[in-house]
Design a protein around this motif. Structure first.
Motif, PDB file in Angstrom:
ATOM      1  N   GLY A  50      47.683  39.633  40.833  1.00 41.02           N
ATOM      2  CA  GLY A  50      46.562  40.165  40.067  1.00 41.02           C
ATOM      3  C   GLY A  50      45.286  40.219  40.874  1.00 41.02           C
ATOM      4  O   GLY A  50      44.225  39.828  40.384  1.00 41.02           O
ATOM      5  N   ASP A  51      45.369  40.690  42.123  1.00 42.97           N
ATOM      6  CA  ASP A  51      44.189  40.791  42.982  1.00 42.97           C
ATOM      7  C   ASP A  51      44.094  42.210  43.531  1.00 42.97           C
ATOM      8  O   ASP A  51      44.643  42.519  44.592  1.00 42.97           O
ATOM      9  CB  ASP A  51      44.272  39.780  44.122  1.00 42.97           C
ATOM     10  N   PRO A  52      43.391  43.094  42.807  1.00 51.94           N
ATOM     11  CA  PRO A  52      43.284  44.477  43.269  1.00 51.94           C
ATOM     12  C   PRO A  52      42.120  44.739  44.217  1.00 51.94           C
ATOM     13  O   PRO A  52      41.819  45.887  44.529  1.00 51.94           O
ATOM     14  CB  PRO A  52      43.078  45.238  41.949  1.00 51.94           C
ATOM     15  N   SER A  53      41.464  43.673  44.690  1.00 52.08           N
ATOM     16  CA  SER A  53      40.191  43.836  45.403  1.00 52.08           C
ATOM     17  C   SER A  53      40.322  44.587  46.723  1.00 52.08           C
ATOM     18  O   SER A  53      39.332  45.099  47.244  1.00 52.08           O
ATOM     19  CB  SER A  53      39.554  42.461  45.649  1.00 52.08           C
ATOM     20  N   SER A  54      41.532  44.667  47.289  1.00 49.67           N
ATOM     21  CA  SER A  54      41.695  45.353  48.568  1.00 49.67           C
ATOM     22  C   SER A  54      41.801  46.867  48.425  1.00 49.67           C
ATOM     23  O   SER A  54      41.759  47.585  49.416  1.00 49.67           O
ATOM     24  CB  SER A  54      42.940  44.819  49.289  1.00 49.67           C
ATOM     25  N   PHE A  55      41.929  47.355  47.188  1.00 45.90           N
ATOM     26  CA  PHE A  55      42.076  48.791  46.961  1.00 45.90           C
ATOM     27  C   PHE A  55      40.712  49.424  46.687  1.00 45.90           C
ATOM     28  O   PHE A  55      39.937  48.906  45.874  1.00 45.90           O
ATOM     29  CB  PHE A  55      43.026  49.052  45.799  1.00 45.90           C
ATOM     30  N   PRO A  56      40.401  50.546  47.339  1.00 47.23           N
ATOM     31  CA  PRO A  56      39.075  51.169  47.188  1.00 47.23           C
ATOM     32  C   PRO A  56      38.681  51.477  45.757  1.00 47.23           C
ATOM     33  O   PRO A  56      37.498  51.387  45.411  1.00 47.23           O
ATOM     34  CB  PRO A  56      39.210  52.452  48.018  1.00 47.23           C
ATOM     35  N   VAL A 256      36.196  40.218  42.189  1.00 47.45           N
ATOM     36  CA  VAL A 256      35.825  39.369  43.333  1.00 47.45           C
ATOM     37  C   VAL A 256      36.509  38.002  43.231  1.00 47.45           C
ATOM     38  O   VAL A 256      35.842  36.962  43.241  1.00 47.45           O
ATOM     39  CB  VAL A 256      34.287  39.198  43.427  1.00 47.45           C
ATOM     40  N   PRO A 257      37.853  37.953  43.160  1.00 46.55           N
ATOM     41  CA  PRO A 257      38.508  36.651  43.012  1.00 46.55           C
ATOM     42  C   PRO A 257      38.240  35.698  44.166  1.00 46.55           C
ATOM     43  O   PRO A 257      38.254  34.481  43.991  1.00 46.55           O
ATOM     44  CB  PRO A 257      39.993  37.013  42.913  1.00 46.55           C
ATOM     45  N   GLY A 258      37.946  36.251  45.358  1.00 45.25           N
ATOM     46  CA  GLY A 258      37.684  35.393  46.507  1.00 45.25           C
ATOM     47  C   GLY A 258      36.333  34.709  46.479  1.00 45.25           C
ATOM     48  O   GLY A 258      36.082  33.806  47.291  1.00 45.25           O
ATOM     49  N   TRP A 259      35.456  35.096  45.561  1.00 43.30           N
ATOM     50  CA  TRP A 259      34.143  34.457  45.485  1.00 43.30           C
ATOM     51  C   TRP A 259      34.213  33.107  44.780  1.00 43.30           C
ATOM     52  O   TRP A 259      33.280  32.315  44.886  1.00 43.30           O
ATOM     53  CB  TRP A 259      33.142  35.377  44.776  1.00 43.30           C
ATOM     54  N   ARG A 260      35.266  32.868  44.049  1.00 40.63           N
ATOM     55  CA  ARG A 260      35.570  31.551  43.457  1.00 40.63           C
ATOM     56  C   ARG A 260      34.430  30.996  42.612  1.00 40.63           C
ATOM     57  O   ARG A 260      33.978  29.865  42.793  1.00 40.63           O
ATOM     58  CB  ARG A 260      35.945  30.529  44.543  1.00 40.63           C
ATOM     59  N   LEU A 261      33.972  31.794  41.655  1.00 43.78           N
ATOM     60  CA  LEU A 261      32.940  31.321  40.734  1.00 43.78           C
ATOM     61  C   LEU A 261      33.472  31.453  39.316  1.00 43.78           C
ATOM     62  O   LEU A 261      33.696  32.554  38.818  1.00 43.78           O
ATOM     63  CB  LEU A 261      31.645  32.128  40.912  1.00 43.78           C
ATOM     64  N   GLY A 262      33.707  30.309  38.689  1.00 39.44           N
ATOM     65  CA  GLY A 262      34.218  30.295  37.322  1.00 39.44           C
ATOM     66  C   GLY A 262      33.393  29.383  36.452  1.00 39.44           C
ATOM     67  O   GLY A 262      32.396  28.791  36.888  1.00 39.44           O
ATOM     68  N   TRP A 263      33.824  29.259  35.188  1.00 40.18           N
ATOM     69  CA  TRP A 263      33.091  28.407  34.259  1.00 40.18           C
ATOM     70  C   TRP A 263      33.992  27.834  33.188  1.00 40.18           C
ATOM     71  O   TRP A 263      35.057  28.371  32.856  1.00 40.18           O
ATOM     72  CB  TRP A 263      31.947  29.170  33.606  1.00 40.18           C
ATOM     73  N   LEU A 264      33.558  26.715  32.682  1.00 40.42           N
ATOM     74  CA  LEU A 264      34.154  26.073  31.508  1.00 40.42           C
ATOM     75  C   LEU A 264      33.049  25.988  30.461  1.00 40.42           C
ATOM     76  O   LEU A 264      31.948  25.510  30.763  1.00 40.42           O
ATOM     77  CB  LEU A 264      34.689  24.689  31.863  1.00 40.42           C
ATOM     78  N   ILE A 265      33.331  26.480  29.258  1.00 42.50           N
ATOM     79  CA  ILE A 265      32.326  26.560  28.200  1.00 42.50           C
ATOM     80  C   ILE A 265      32.786  25.749  26.992  1.00 42.50           C
ATOM     81  O   ILE A 265      33.937  25.884  26.546  1.00 42.50           O
ATOM     82  CB  ILE A 265      32.109  28.022  27.747  1.00 42.50           C
ATOM     83  N   ALA A 395      47.418  47.088  38.580  1.00 39.47           N
ATOM     84  CA  ALA A 395      46.065  47.134  39.135  1.00 39.47           C
ATOM     85  C   ALA A 395      46.111  47.351  40.646  1.00 39.47           C
ATOM     86  O   ALA A 395      45.708  46.496  41.443  1.00 39.47           O
ATOM     87  CB  ALA A 395      45.307  45.858  38.796  1.00 39.47           C
ATOM     88  N   ILE A 396      46.627  48.519  41.041  1.00 38.75           N
ATOM     89  CA  ILE A 396      46.618  48.918  42.447  1.00 38.75           C
ATOM     90  C   ILE A 396      46.301  50.416  42.501  1.00 38.75           C
ATOM     91  O   ILE A 396      46.164  51.072  41.478  1.00 38.75           O
ATOM     92  CB  ILE A 396      47.956  48.608  43.157  1.00 38.75           C
ATOM     93  N   GLU A 397      46.200  50.960  43.699  1.00 44.28           N
ATOM     94  CA  GLU A 397      45.949  52.398  43.855  1.00 44.28           C
ATOM     95  C   GLU A 397      47.014  53.201  43.116  1.00 44.28           C
ATOM     96  O   GLU A 397      48.200  52.870  43.202  1.00 44.28           O
ATOM     97  CB  GLU A 397      45.987  52.777  45.339  1.00 44.28           C
ATOM     98  N   PRO A 398      46.632  54.236  42.365  1.00 43.18           N
ATOM     99  CA  PRO A 398      47.611  55.030  41.621  1.00 43.18           C
ATOM    100  C   PRO A 398      48.755  55.563  42.484  1.00 43.18           C
ATOM    101  O   PRO A 398      49.919  55.551  42.063  1.00 43.18           O
ATOM    102  CB  PRO A 398      46.770  56.173  41.048  1.00 43.18           C
ATOM    103  N   SER A 399      48.456  56.009  43.697  1.00 45.02           N
ATOM    104  CA  SER A 399      49.512  56.534  44.564  1.00 45.02           C
ATOM    105  C   SER A 399      50.506  55.447  44.948  1.00 45.02           C
ATOM    106  O   SER A 399      51.723  55.678  45.000  1.00 45.02           O
ATOM    107  CB  SER A 399      48.910  57.164  45.821  1.00 45.02           C
ATOM    108  N   SER A 400      49.997  54.222  45.200  1.00 48.11           N
ATOM    109  CA  SER A 400      50.879  53.104  45.540  1.00 48.11           C
ATOM    110  C   SER A 400      51.702  52.670  44.333  1.00 48.11           C
ATOM    111  O   SER A 400      52.886  52.345  44.458  1.00 48.11           O
ATOM    112  CB  SER A 400      50.064  51.920  46.061  1.00 48.11           C
TER     113      SER A 400
END
Length: 419
Positions: A50-56, A256-265, A395-400
């Motif tokens: 579930g990490d689509p961040s590499s796709f434009p 931006v999963p690599g930014w590693r900013l989450g929360w507990l509420i 959640a990737i490029e449509p062509s892929s």
């Protein structure tokens, strides 16, 4: 031993860590990657994560990038932050989440974590008293199970019902709970099912939790990533019925999963979590653990306040188009069936019909051979609690995506039983 004897080393491995990591998504995907053939010149199609961040088409907004750069250049965020999060970030997140609630969150209700993963780690550790148990959805996100097992919190599973849009089997929840049950977990929008719970169903979940005297952990890491009939409804709306602990992050909505900013509420207008000592335990755990990068926290107020609706709309529309493509193409692959069209998150669950396949033992075997023969990575359902199902990400490029689904169809036709 001294004088030339054999030394007896007094340390060893922690077998529980090895056991826990084996049932994570990363652990399973790493195993599948080992089946890829290096000589296959085609690109690997990643339909398992579930990490689509590499796709434009899934890049984050430049505004968020500029906010992080400005925070770094300011030199205001080079030091340690508070263990619960720096005040401006907590205030901004409280304001951001309160827009969808019937009451105002206080900054004191917000605890910043290293991604959503640490947030769920915190609450599971807090609840892990002797003999306590927790109710988890099946299918679900396997990290809950591996982390609960590691902290000796007993796990009991309730089913999500595919014929009812993957709703919670609330009768099963009541049957599973006992005097040692601390909480139940829901994931909305759903991972791995791509479902979105209705307002009415979420209210029934809260009422069930109140009846049982347990809290609800609501995993909302895919909040607002919805594109079907049901809009996203935060579980915190029902915090006056039963105490709700929400976990979330910027990872998915901002890509931006690599930014590693989450929360507990803590959604707790009646003060139950505070009275039961949960709030103090959350603070205690965070006092002995790491906290997210201070400069990312420093960027959060600007990111939350100024990201445009156009950016969010673009991401949701891209996901919708990909989900539609995935759902339609799956109809042509006769060995898999989709019980309901995905309406949120980045995934869909499909049922594998082994009776139509020759030489395929189960879902793991299917995925291993698919990786070997077609360089396509799909997560076997057993990894998320449903044997002989598959979790597919769109959640990737449509062509892929189109290429990957075409390869799955070719794989099926090659292994189809002869009539």
């Amino acid at each position: 031993m001294e004088n030339g004897g054999v030394i007896r080393w007094r340390f060893g491995c922690n077998d529980e860590l090895t056991k826990a990591s084996a049932i994570t998504v990363r652990g399973v995907l790493n195993t599948l990657m080992d089946n890829l053939k290096p000589e296959d010149s085609r690109p690997v199609i990643p339909l398992g994560h579930g990490d689509p961040s590499s796709f434009p088409c899934f890049r984050t907004t430049p505004l968020a990038v500029d906010a992080v750069c400005d925070a770094v250049r300011s030199a205001k965020y080079n030091g340690y932050g508070s263990t619960v999060g720096i005040p401006p970030a907590r205030s901004a997140i409280a304001e951001y989440l309160s827009k969808d609630l019937p009451y105002k969150l206080s900054p004191d209700d917000v605890y910043l974590t290293i991604g959503c993963t640490q947030a769920l780690e915190v609450i599971l550790e807090v609840l892990a008293r002797p003999n306590a148990n927790i109710l988890l959805p099946r299918p679900g996100f396997p990290y809950y199970e591996s982390r609960a097992g590691f902290c000796h919190l007993e796990v009991r599973h309730f089913n999500l019902i595919p014929e009812r849009g993957w709703e919670v089997d609330l009768d099963a929840v009541e049957a599973l709970a006992d005097e040692n049950t601390a909480a139940m977990v829901i994931i909305n929008p759903g991972n791995p099912c791509g479902n979105v719970f209705s307002y009415e169903h979420l209210k029934k979940v809260a009422e069930t939790a109140r009846k049982l005297g347990i809290l609800v952990i609501s995993d909302e890491v895919y909040d607002h990533l919805t594109f079907g009939n049901n809009p996203f409804v935060p579980m915190g709306i029902f915090g006056s019925i039963a105490p709700i602990v929400t976990v979330g992050s910027i990872s998915k909505r901002w890509i931006v999963p690599g930014w590693r900013l989450g929360w507990l509420i803590t959604n707790d207008p009646n003060g139950i979590l505070k009275n039961q000592g949960i709030v103090d335990s959350i603070k205690g755990y965070l006092n002995i653990s790491s906290d997210p990068a201070t400069f990312v926290q420093g960027a959060i107020p600007h990111i939350l306040k100024n990201t445009t609706n156009e950016f969010f709309t673009k991401i949701v529309n891209t996901l919708k188009e990909a989900a539609d493509l995935c759902y339609d193409r799956i109809k042509d692959i006769h060995c898999i069936t989709c019980p309901s069209k995905p309406e949120g998150s980045m995934f869909v669950m499909v049922k594998l019909n082994l009776s139509l396949l020759e030489g395929i033992k189960d879902d793991v075997d299917f995925c291993c051979k698919l990786a070997e023969e077609e360089s396509v990575i799909v997560l076997p359902g057993v990894a998320v609690g449903l044997k002989n199902w598959l979790r597919v990400t769109f959640a990737i490029e449509p062509s892929s995506l189109d290429d990957g689904l075409g390869r799955i169809k070719a794989f099926y036709e090659r292994h189809a039983k002869k009539q």
